[in-house]
Motif scaffolding. Sequence first.
Motif, PDB file in Angstrom:
ATOM      1  N   PHE A  28     -19.258   6.376  53.491  1.00 29.66           N
ATOM      2  CA  PHE A  28     -19.782   5.678  54.441  1.00 29.66           C
ATOM      3  C   PHE A  28     -20.173   4.193  54.106  1.00 29.66           C
ATOM      4  O   PHE A  28     -20.143   3.177  54.790  1.00 29.66           O
ATOM      5  CB  PHE A  28     -21.165   6.359  55.074  1.00 29.66           C
ATOM      6  CG  PHE A  28     -20.889   7.826  55.617  1.00 29.66           C
ATOM      7  CD1 PHE A  28     -19.270   8.173  55.712  1.00 29.66           C
ATOM      8  CD2 PHE A  28     -21.817   8.658  56.098  1.00 29.66           C
ATOM      9  CE1 PHE A  28     -19.063   9.571  56.344  1.00 29.66           C
ATOM     10  CE2 PHE A  28     -21.494   9.930  56.362  1.00 29.66           C
ATOM     11  CZ  PHE A  28     -19.977  10.467  56.676  1.00 29.66           C
ATOM     12  N   THR A  29     -21.205   4.099  52.954  1.00 32.70           N
ATOM     13  CA  THR A  29     -21.625   2.562  52.695  1.00 32.70           C
ATOM     14  C   THR A  29     -20.598   1.692  52.540  1.00 32.70           C
ATOM     15  O   THR A  29     -20.481   0.503  53.077  1.00 32.70           O
ATOM     16  CB  THR A  29     -22.525   2.747  51.338  1.00 32.70           C
ATOM     17  OG1 THR A  29     -23.646   3.731  51.627  1.00 32.70           O
ATOM     18  CG2 THR A  29     -23.071   1.571  51.065  1.00 32.70           C
ATOM     19  N   GLU A  30     -19.407   2.407  51.611  1.00 33.54           N
ATOM     20  CA  GLU A  30     -18.422   1.378  51.539  1.00 33.54           C
ATOM     21  C   GLU A  30     -17.791   0.837  52.686  1.00 33.54           C
ATOM     22  O   GLU A  30     -17.275  -0.277  52.938  1.00 33.54           O
ATOM     23  CB  GLU A  30     -17.448   2.093  50.474  1.00 33.54           C
ATOM     24  CG  GLU A  30     -17.875   2.175  49.188  1.00 33.54           C
ATOM     25  CD  GLU A  30     -16.971   2.637  48.215  1.00 33.54           C
ATOM     26  OE1 GLU A  30     -15.924   3.335  48.783  1.00 33.54           O
ATOM     27  OE2 GLU A  30     -17.399   3.001  47.070  1.00 33.54           O
ATOM     28  N   TYR A  31     -17.422   1.686  53.668  1.00 33.98           N
ATOM     29  CA  TYR A  31     -16.899   1.296  55.057  1.00 33.98           C
ATOM     30  C   TYR A  31     -17.866   0.346  55.771  1.00 33.98           C
ATOM     31  O   TYR A  31     -17.246  -0.789  56.134  1.00 33.98           O
ATOM     32  CB  TYR A  31     -16.575   2.530  55.830  1.00 33.98           C
ATOM     33  CG  TYR A  31     -15.908   2.136  57.067  1.00 33.98           C
ATOM     34  CD1 TYR A  31     -14.531   1.909  57.466  1.00 33.98           C
ATOM     35  CD2 TYR A  31     -16.807   2.127  58.247  1.00 33.98           C
ATOM     36  CE1 TYR A  31     -14.393   1.361  58.636  1.00 33.98           C
ATOM     37  CE2 TYR A  31     -16.553   1.772  59.721  1.00 33.98           C
ATOM     38  CZ  TYR A  31     -15.209   1.419  59.820  1.00 33.98           C
ATOM     39  OH  TYR A  31     -14.798   1.159  60.907  1.00 33.98           O
ATOM     40  N   LEU A  32     -18.949   0.824  55.829  1.00 34.35           N
ATOM     41  CA  LEU A  32     -20.058  -0.197  56.602  1.00 34.35           C
ATOM     42  C   LEU A  32     -20.192  -1.611  55.809  1.00 34.35           C
ATOM     43  O   LEU A  32     -20.147  -2.608  56.522  1.00 34.35           O
ATOM     44  CB  LEU A  32     -21.401   0.333  56.559  1.00 34.35           C
ATOM     45  CG  LEU A  32     -21.434   1.540  57.814  1.00 34.35           C
ATOM     46  CD1 LEU A  32     -22.858   2.181  57.542  1.00 34.35           C
ATOM     47  CD2 LEU A  32     -21.325   1.428  59.163  1.00 34.35           C
ATOM     48  N   ALA A  33     -20.095  -1.588  54.648  1.00 36.03           N
ATOM     49  CA  ALA A  33     -20.098  -2.869  54.057  1.00 36.03           C
ATOM     50  C   ALA A  33     -18.994  -3.700  54.243  1.00 36.03           C
ATOM     51  O   ALA A  33     -19.069  -5.128  54.502  1.00 36.03           O
ATOM     52  CB  ALA A  33     -20.478  -2.651  52.434  1.00 36.03           C
ATOM     53  N   ALA A  34     -17.647  -3.042  54.090  1.00 36.48           N
ATOM     54  CA  ALA A  34     -16.450  -3.889  54.351  1.00 36.48           C
ATOM     55  C   ALA A  34     -16.716  -4.407  55.808  1.00 36.48           C
ATOM     56  O   ALA A  34     -16.107  -5.593  56.058  1.00 36.48           O
ATOM     57  CB  ALA A  34     -15.389  -2.962  54.164  1.00 36.48           C
ATOM     58  N   LEU A  35     -16.795  -3.389  56.828  1.00 33.03           N
ATOM     59  CA  LEU A  35     -16.891  -3.767  58.122  1.00 33.03           C
ATOM     60  C   LEU A  35     -17.838  -5.238  58.572  1.00 33.03           C
ATOM     61  O   LEU A  35     -17.567  -6.053  59.263  1.00 33.03           O
ATOM     62  CB  LEU A  35     -17.470  -2.599  58.992  1.00 33.03           C
ATOM     63  CG  LEU A  35     -16.913  -2.720  60.539  1.00 33.03           C
ATOM     64  CD1 LEU A  35     -15.553  -2.813  60.739  1.00 33.03           C
ATOM     65  CD2 LEU A  35     -17.643  -1.702  61.441  1.00 33.03           C
ATOM     66  N   SER A  36     -19.103  -4.873  57.824  1.00 28.69           N
ATOM     67  CA  SER A  36     -19.788  -5.961  58.000  1.00 28.69           C
ATOM     68  C   SER A  36     -19.567  -7.446  57.228  1.00 28.69           C
ATOM     69  O   SER A  36     -19.833  -8.521  58.043  1.00 28.69           O
ATOM     70  CB  SER A  36     -21.380  -5.563  57.454  1.00 28.69           C
ATOM     71  OG  SER A  36     -21.939  -4.695  58.040  1.00 28.69           O
ATOM     72  N   THR A  37     -18.946  -7.236  56.281  1.00 29.95           N
ATOM     73  CA  THR A  37     -18.283  -8.490  55.544  1.00 29.95           C
ATOM     74  C   THR A  37     -17.401  -9.071  56.560  1.00 29.95           C
ATOM     75  O   THR A  37     -17.517 -10.366  56.716  1.00 29.95           O
ATOM     76  CB  THR A  37     -17.798  -7.967  54.211  1.00 29.95           C
ATOM     77  OG1 THR A  37     -18.943  -7.570  53.445  1.00 29.95           O
ATOM     78  CG2 THR A  37     -17.112  -9.153  53.701  1.00 29.95           C
ATOM     79  N   ALA A  38     -16.331  -8.125  57.189  1.00 30.74           N
ATOM     80  CA  ALA A  38     -15.547  -8.833  57.912  1.00 30.74           C
ATOM     81  C   ALA A  38     -16.147  -9.287  59.137  1.00 30.74           C
ATOM     82  O   ALA A  38     -15.814 -10.758  59.468  1.00 30.74           O
ATOM     83  CB  ALA A  38     -14.417  -7.731  58.350  1.00 30.74           C
ATOM     84  N   ARG A  39     -16.916  -8.862  59.946  1.00 32.75           N
ATOM     85  CA  ARG A  39     -17.678  -9.426  61.049  1.00 32.75           C
ATOM     86  C   ARG A  39     -18.441 -10.525  60.787  1.00 32.75           C
ATOM     87  O   ARG A  39     -18.229 -11.642  61.434  1.00 32.75           O
ATOM     88  CB  ARG A  39     -18.517  -8.016  61.622  1.00 32.75           C
ATOM     89  CG  ARG A  39     -19.192  -8.988  63.080  1.00 32.75           C
ATOM     90  CD  ARG A  39     -20.249  -8.000  63.444  1.00 32.75           C
ATOM     91  NE  ARG A  39     -21.455  -8.239  62.251  1.00 32.75           N
ATOM     92  CZ  ARG A  39     -22.477  -7.420  61.754  1.00 32.75           C
ATOM     93  NH1 ARG A  39     -22.256  -6.309  62.394  1.00 32.75           N
ATOM     94  NH2 ARG A  39     -23.135  -7.744  60.787  1.00 32.75           N
TER      95      ARG A  39
END
Length: 133
Positions: A28-39
Motif C-alpha cells: 500500500f505504501t509503495e503504491y501511494l508513494a508512486a501515485l503521489s510522486t506522479a501527481r
Amino acid sequence: MIATLVADHVRWRRDRRERDRDTLRTTFTEYLAALSTARDAFARMEPSPDRVGKGHVAVGEHGVYAAQQQLELVAQRTLVDKAGSATLSVLDFHDTVVAGHAPDSSEYVRAWRAARQARTALIEEMRIALQRT
C-alpha cells in the motif's frame, strides 16, 4: 504434546497474519508513494497539448503501474478497483495540466480534487483491509 501442537499452531497463525499485514502495508505504501510522486510531478509540468492523452507513459515512468500490479497480487478486488480509480484520476489531472489549465482554473481544481478524493477513498479501503488482516 497436544497442548504444544495447539500452541505452535496458534503462534504460526498469528505470525502469518502479521506477515500478511506487513506485506499489505508495504505494498500500500509503495503504491501511494508512486501515485503521489506522479501527481506532484504532473502539477509542475508545463502545458504541452501534444502530451494530452499520454499520461499513461508518465505514470509508468513514476512506477505507478508497477506498484499497482504488486497491489493486484495481494489485495482484494474492491481495493484494486479503487486503486485503478485513483490512477485514472491522476491521469485526468495530468491531461488537465498539460492541456494548459492554470492552477486557479475550475478545471484544474476539479481534477486536483478528484485525484485527492480518489486517493482518500483508497486509503480508507486500505485501512479496512489492514484491520481485517
